[in-house]
Scaffold this motif. Sequence first.
Motif, PDB file in Angstrom:
ATOM      1  N   ARG A 108       0.786  -1.233   0.000  1.00 39.94           N
ATOM      2  CA  ARG A 108       0.000   0.000   0.000  1.00 39.94           C
ATOM      3  C   ARG A 108       0.816   1.280   0.000  1.00 39.94           C
ATOM      4  N   HIS A 109       1.990   1.248   0.587  1.00 41.34           N
ATOM      5  CA  HIS A 109       2.731   2.489   0.809  1.00 41.34           C
ATOM      6  C   HIS A 109       4.001   2.614  -0.019  1.00 41.34           C
ATOM      7  N   SER A 110       4.154   1.807  -1.025  1.00 44.46           N
ATOM      8  CA  SER A 110       5.249   1.920  -1.995  1.00 44.46           C
ATOM      9  C   SER A 110       6.641   1.816  -1.390  1.00 44.46           C
ATOM     10  N   PHE A 111       6.787   1.045  -0.307  1.00 47.06           N
ATOM     11  CA  PHE A 111       8.131   0.768   0.185  1.00 47.06           C
ATOM     12  C   PHE A 111       8.852  -0.053  -0.876  1.00 47.06           C
ATOM     13  N   VAL A 112      10.160   0.069  -0.908  1.00 44.17           N
ATOM     14  CA  VAL A 112      10.976  -0.649  -1.877  1.00 44.17           C
ATOM     15  C   VAL A 112      11.642  -1.823  -1.162  1.00 44.17           C
ATOM     16  N   GLU A 113      11.449  -3.009  -1.706  1.00 40.43           N
ATOM     17  CA  GLU A 113      12.085  -4.190  -1.132  1.00 40.43           C
ATOM     18  C   GLU A 113      13.566  -4.175  -1.475  1.00 40.43           C
ATOM     19  N   VAL A 114      14.418  -4.460  -0.524  1.00 37.72           N
ATOM     20  CA  VAL A 114      15.868  -4.504  -0.739  1.00 37.72           C
ATOM     21  C   VAL A 114      16.219  -5.934  -1.161  1.00 37.72           C
ATOM     22  N   THR A 115      16.675  -6.074  -2.398  1.00 36.73           N
ATOM     23  CA  THR A 115      16.991  -7.384  -2.943  1.00 36.73           C
ATOM     24  C   THR A 115      18.403  -7.382  -3.500  1.00 36.73           C
ATOM     25  N   PRO A 116      19.303  -8.176  -2.973  1.00 40.99           N
ATOM     26  CA  PRO A 116      19.132  -8.996  -1.782  1.00 40.99           C
ATOM     27  C   PRO A 116      19.139  -8.107  -0.536  1.00 40.99           C
ATOM     28  N   PRO A 117      18.544  -8.594   0.561  1.00 44.46           N
ATOM     29  CA  PRO A 117      18.553  -7.819   1.803  1.00 44.46           C
ATOM     30  C   PRO A 117      19.983  -7.480   2.210  1.00 44.46           C
ATOM     31  N   ARG A 118      20.154  -6.341   2.851  1.00 43.26           N
ATOM     32  CA  ARG A 118      21.487  -5.841   3.232  1.00 43.26           C
ATOM     33  C   ARG A 118      21.685  -5.955   4.731  1.00 43.26           C
ATOM     34  N   THR A 119      22.722  -6.672   5.168  1.00 42.62           N
ATOM     35  CA  THR A 119      23.014  -6.853   6.585  1.00 42.62           C
ATOM     36  C   THR A 119      24.153  -5.936   7.003  1.00 42.62           C
ATOM     37  N   LEU A 120      23.946  -5.243   8.120  1.00 45.79           N
ATOM     38  CA  LEU A 120      24.962  -4.360   8.691  1.00 45.79           C
ATOM     39  C   LEU A 120      24.695  -4.196  10.172  1.00 45.79           C
ATOM     40  N   GLU A 121      25.569  -3.480  10.874  1.00 49.54           N
ATOM     41  CA  GLU A 121      25.351  -3.208  12.297  1.00 49.54           C
ATOM     42  C   GLU A 121      24.385  -2.038  12.445  1.00 49.54           C
ATOM     43  N   ALA A 122      23.605  -2.048  13.514  1.00 53.69           N
ATOM     44  CA  ALA A 122      22.619  -0.997  13.745  1.00 53.69           C
ATOM     45  C   ALA A 122      23.250   0.392  13.724  1.00 53.69           C
ATOM     46  N   ARG A 123      24.463   0.514  14.205  1.00 58.59           N
ATOM     47  CA  ARG A 123      25.115   1.832  14.237  1.00 58.59           C
ATOM     48  C   ARG A 123      25.437   2.367  12.836  1.00 58.59           C
ATOM     49  N   GLU A 124      25.353   1.528  11.819  1.00 56.61           N
ATOM     50  CA  GLU A 124      25.637   1.933  10.443  1.00 56.61           C
ATOM     51  C   GLU A 124      24.384   2.378   9.678  1.00 56.61           C
ATOM     52  N   LEU A 125      23.212   2.310  10.300  1.00 61.97           N
ATOM     53  CA  LEU A 125      21.968   2.576   9.589  1.00 61.97           C
ATOM     54  C   LEU A 125      21.856   4.007   9.079  1.00 61.97           C
ATOM     55  N   ARG A 126      22.269   4.985   9.873  1.00 62.22           N
ATOM     56  CA  ARG A 126      22.187   6.379   9.409  1.00 62.22           C
ATOM     57  C   ARG A 126      23.065   6.603   8.183  1.00 62.22           C
ATOM     58  N   ASP A 127      24.280   6.089   8.207  1.00 66.05           N
ATOM     59  CA  ASP A 127      25.166   6.227   7.046  1.00 66.05           C
ATOM     60  C   ASP A 127      24.598   5.495   5.838  1.00 66.05           C
ATOM     61  N   TYR A 128      24.031   4.326   6.051  1.00 64.72           N
ATOM     62  CA  TYR A 128      23.406   3.575   4.957  1.00 64.72           C
ATOM     63  C   TYR A 128      22.277   4.399   4.330  1.00 64.72           C
ATOM     64  N   ALA A 129      21.402   4.945   5.171  1.00 66.21           N
ATOM     65  CA  ALA A 129      20.278   5.742   4.659  1.00 66.21           C
ATOM     66  C   ALA A 129      20.774   6.979   3.917  1.00 66.21           C
ATOM     67  N   ARG A 130      21.789   7.624   4.441  1.00 65.55           N
ATOM     68  CA  ARG A 130      22.310   8.844   3.812  1.00 65.55           C
ATOM     69  C   ARG A 130      23.072   8.527   2.523  1.00 65.55           C
ATOM     70  N   ASN A 131      23.975   7.570   2.590  1.00 64.02           N
ATOM     71  CA  ASN A 131      24.863   7.299   1.453  1.00 64.02           C
ATOM     72  C   ASN A 131      24.233   6.459   0.344  1.00 64.02           C
ATOM     73  N   GLU A 132      23.348   5.548   0.709  1.00 60.22           N
ATOM     74  CA  GLU A 132      22.797   4.639  -0.303  1.00 60.22           C
ATOM     75  C   GLU A 132      21.349   4.949  -0.664  1.00 60.22           C
ATOM     76  N   LEU A 133      20.641   5.639   0.234  1.00 62.75           N
ATOM     77  CA  LEU A 133      19.225   5.928  -0.052  1.00 62.75           C
ATOM     78  C   LEU A 133      18.965   7.423  -0.231  1.00 62.75           C
ATOM     79  N   GLY A 134      19.985   8.245  -0.055  1.00 67.49           N
ATOM     80  CA  GLY A 134      19.844   9.674  -0.268  1.00 67.49           C
ATOM     81  C   GLY A 134      19.133  10.438   0.828  1.00 67.49           C
TER      82      GLY A 134
END
Length: 97
Positions: free
Chosen positions: A69-95
């Motif tokens: 319903r909300h147009s989320f994008v599935e990550v294929t293949p799923p990406r595994t990282l440490e929780a502390r890396e999530l902000r950098d992942y969102a900024r660097n890979e998702l804009g």
Amino acid sequence: MEDEPRSQGNTQNARTPVTVRAYSPDRHPILVLELDSGGLCVAYHETGYDLDRSKRVEEEWLRDNAIGRHSFVEVTPPRTLEARELRDYARNELGAR
């Protein structure tokens, strides 16, 4: 010992491996994460993707609501990282800003 970012909650959670399953394609992405324990949660940009402030969800919610319903994008293949890396992942890979 290095200091952990405050936005990532306690040190244990900061080093917790998580798998990014989906995200909202927004300026401030919402991430759907699979936890090491096997459950799913939604982590928010506004909280710095802090697992302590995330919302638990079910697999059905991911499929039917987020992606369906909300147009989320599935990550294929799923990406595994440490929780502390999530902000950098969102900024660097998702804009995220």
